[in-house]
Design a protein around this motif. Sequence first.
Motif, PDB file in Angstrom:
ATOM      1  N   LEU A   1      24.735  47.946  41.135  1.00 53.60           N
ATOM      2  CA  LEU A   1      25.520  49.174  40.096  1.00 53.60           C
ATOM      3  C   LEU A   1      25.379  50.703  41.071  1.00 53.60           C
ATOM      4  N   LEU A   2      26.443  51.122  41.552  1.00 62.62           N
ATOM      5  CA  LEU A   2      25.552  52.133  42.443  1.00 62.62           C
ATOM      6  C   LEU A   2      25.256  53.546  42.030  1.00 62.62           C
ATOM      7  N   GLY A   3      24.990  53.521  40.514  1.00 61.13           N
ATOM      8  CA  GLY A   3      24.579  54.903  39.791  1.00 61.13           C
ATOM      9  C   GLY A   3      26.012  55.797  40.623  1.00 61.13           C
ATOM     10  N   ASP A   4      25.622  57.199  40.953  1.00 57.73           N
ATOM     11  CA  ASP A   4      25.513  58.459  40.721  1.00 57.73           C
ATOM     12  C   ASP A   4      25.448  59.197  42.111  1.00 57.73           C
TER      13      ASP A   4
ATOM     14  N   ALA B   1      17.474  36.492  53.149  1.00 53.67           N
ATOM     15  CA  ALA B   1      17.911  35.681  54.468  1.00 53.67           C
ATOM     16  C   ALA B   1      16.177  34.422  55.380  1.00 53.67           C
ATOM     17  N   ARG B   2      15.580  35.762  55.800  1.00 56.94           N
ATOM     18  CA  ARG B   2      14.939  35.576  55.970  1.00 56.94           C
ATOM     19  C   ARG B   2      13.984  34.263  55.257  1.00 56.94           C
ATOM     20  N   GLU B   3      14.455  34.519  54.044  1.00 58.37           N
ATOM     21  CA  GLU B   3      13.567  33.425  53.655  1.00 58.37           C
ATOM     22  C   GLU B   3      14.175  31.826  52.810  1.00 58.37           C
ATOM     23  N   ARG B   4      15.308  32.309  53.520  1.00 60.40           N
ATOM     24  CA  ARG B   4      16.777  31.530  52.797  1.00 60.40           C
ATOM     25  C   ARG B   4      16.765  31.578  51.633  1.00 60.40           C
ATOM     26  N   LEU B   5      16.794  32.489  50.668  1.00 63.00           N
ATOM     27  CA  LEU B   5      16.902  32.220  49.751  1.00 63.00           C
ATOM     28  C   LEU B   5      18.314  33.105  48.670  1.00 63.00           C
ATOM     29  N   ALA B   6      19.284  31.935  47.841  1.00 62.42           N
ATOM     30  CA  ALA B   6      20.116  31.821  47.966  1.00 62.42           C
ATOM     31  C   ALA B   6      20.444  33.099  46.825  1.00 62.42           C
ATOM     32  N   ILE B   7      21.079  34.451  47.466  1.00 60.80           N
ATOM     33  CA  ILE B   7      21.579  35.180  46.297  1.00 60.80           C
ATOM     34  C   ILE B   7      23.006  35.645  45.861  1.00 60.80           C
ATOM     35  N   ASP B   8      23.373  34.984  44.786  1.00 57.96           N
ATOM     36  CA  ASP B   8      25.275  35.566  44.380  1.00 57.96           C
ATOM     37  C   ASP B   8      25.259  37.004  44.173  1.00 57.96           C
ATOM     38  N   TRP B   9      25.988  37.547  44.833  1.00 57.10           N
ATOM     39  CA  TRP B   9      25.807  39.268  44.940  1.00 57.10           C
ATOM     40  C   TRP B   9      27.123  39.488  44.099  1.00 57.10           C
ATOM     41  N   GLN B  10      27.154  40.871  43.069  1.00 50.84           N
ATOM     42  CA  GLN B  10      28.433  41.429  42.062  1.00 50.84           C
ATOM     43  C   GLN B  10      28.173  42.601  41.587  1.00 50.84           C
ATOM     44  N   GLU B  11      28.957  43.326  42.881  1.00 48.92           N
ATOM     45  CA  GLU B  11      28.790  45.124  42.733  1.00 48.92           C
ATOM     46  C   GLU B  11      29.635  44.940  41.408  1.00 48.92           C
ATOM     47  N   LEU B  12      28.952  46.203  40.328  1.00 50.56           N
ATOM     48  CA  LEU B  12      30.122  46.583  38.709  1.00 50.56           C
ATOM     49  C   LEU B  12      29.907  47.992  38.417  1.00 50.56           C
ATOM     50  N   PRO B  13      31.217  48.783  38.382  1.00 48.73           N
ATOM     51  CA  PRO B  13      31.392  50.209  38.148  1.00 48.73           C
ATOM     52  C   PRO B  13      30.204  50.685  37.272  1.00 48.73           C
ATOM     53  N   ILE B  14      29.634  51.631  37.668  1.00 48.31           N
ATOM     54  CA  ILE B  14      28.650  52.506  36.144  1.00 48.31           C
ATOM     55  C   ILE B  14      28.872  53.638  36.102  1.00 48.31           C
ATOM     56  N   GLY B  15      28.607  54.762  34.851  1.00 52.76           N
ATOM     57  CA  GLY B  15      28.512  55.800  35.360  1.00 52.76           C
ATOM     58  C   GLY B  15      29.767  56.689  36.342  1.00 52.76           C
ATOM     59  N   LYS B  16      30.036  57.605  36.364  1.00 47.16           N
ATOM     60  CA  LYS B  16      30.444  58.517  36.973  1.00 47.16           C
ATOM     61  C   LYS B  16      32.277  57.588  37.298  1.00 47.16           C
TER      62      LYS B  16
ATOM     63  N   THR C   1      32.328  59.298  25.316  1.00 50.18           N
ATOM     64  CA  THR C   1      32.436  58.172  26.443  1.00 50.18           C
ATOM     65  C   THR C   1      31.501  58.764  27.838  1.00 50.18           C
ATOM     66  N   TRP C   2      31.250  60.010  28.157  1.00 54.37           N
ATOM     67  CA  TRP C   2      30.313  60.569  28.743  1.00 54.37           C
ATOM     68  C   TRP C   2      28.935  60.379  28.433  1.00 54.37           C
ATOM     69  N   VAL C   3      28.352  59.690  28.571  1.00 59.85           N
ATOM     70  CA  VAL C   3      26.643  59.259  27.926  1.00 59.85           C
ATOM     71  C   VAL C   3      25.588  58.385  29.512  1.00 59.85           C
ATOM     72  N   MET C   4      24.516  58.772  29.239  1.00 59.94           N
ATOM     73  CA  MET C   4      23.738  58.317  29.727  1.00 59.94           C
ATOM     74  C   MET C   4      23.941  56.121  29.008  1.00 59.94           C
TER      75      MET C   4
END
Length: 354
Positions: free
Chosen positions: A8-11, A30-45, A85-88
Amino acid sequence: MTLRIGILLGDDIGLEVVPECIKVMKAAAARERLAIDWQELPIGKRGHEEHGDTLPAVTEQALRGLDGWVMGPIGHAAYPRGDATWVMPPVRKKFDLFAAVRPSLSHAAIPSVHRDVDIVFLRELTEGMLYSETVVAGLPEFRPNDDITVAMRVNTRKGSNRVAREAFEIARTRRRRKVTAAHKEPVYRLACGMFAEECRKVAKEYPDVVFDEMMIDSIAMKLVTDPQRFDVVVTTNQFGDILTDIGAGLVGGLGLAPGLCVGEKQAMAQATHGSAPDITGRNIANPYAMIISGQMLLAWLGRKRDEPKAAAAASRIQAAVTKVIADGKHLTRDLGGQASTTDMGDAIGAAVQE
């Protein structure tokens, strides 16, 4: 094991420092061969622009299926007023993230008030008087007439016990294995008293960890005069809000203040600093706090999920950051260097792979 982690990139500078954090986390994984499923999601602005809310329903639903997430700073100070709708984004409340874990670590190569500071602060997040995070309906303070204001503070045994337990669990991972509970029991005999009682109960379950207590005013003074005496400090919400900023000031400011908000099953990496709209888009923001926040998330997941690869990736990031700071060649301006945000992130990412 495949970990599921949200982005979540934020603002504002979140759009610059979060990608550097993810870059470093991916390199370590990658160096430790740890598998991660990444998911980008909208937040903030961005969340509001795309879905009409700073915490869109699509984001909230997706987060519930993740192990944790990295969230950039939110520029809520500039949001329109009077529009619900415009809150932290109420992420902490929605996901019952009950403790803020905030390290205060000095580096010999960076000017600071004190040397050899290495403290982890734990601040309870779900109780107290801070209504934006704790109250479902209404406010904990009100003014019956223009001459009187009444405020309420909430403490529970559950809230006190679980933040204390997290403090002791973290202390077990550290060399000194010491927990200090900060409160004001002689004055707030019931509120602080309940917090102190629960800390003492938990301490009995951890005989391998040294436990002591200190009054909140005394610890504020000792943090300024003798911070090296502390290892892990646990306290209530409002006291913790103050102590963690003292901790940041001891080691060089909020640019060196990472953070992790933890729940029972999920955690959120979020640096302590704000969104800094005055420097956004200039590629000069310090990515240290965001990168170490991501490192903390991997360390927490390594411990909670019993995943040694995540723990090893976290150790790799910590070592890489320490190396880059000690080297001094790829530091942003606030740290005394001339590097850009991406320069510093690239240097840490390269060090991770060594």
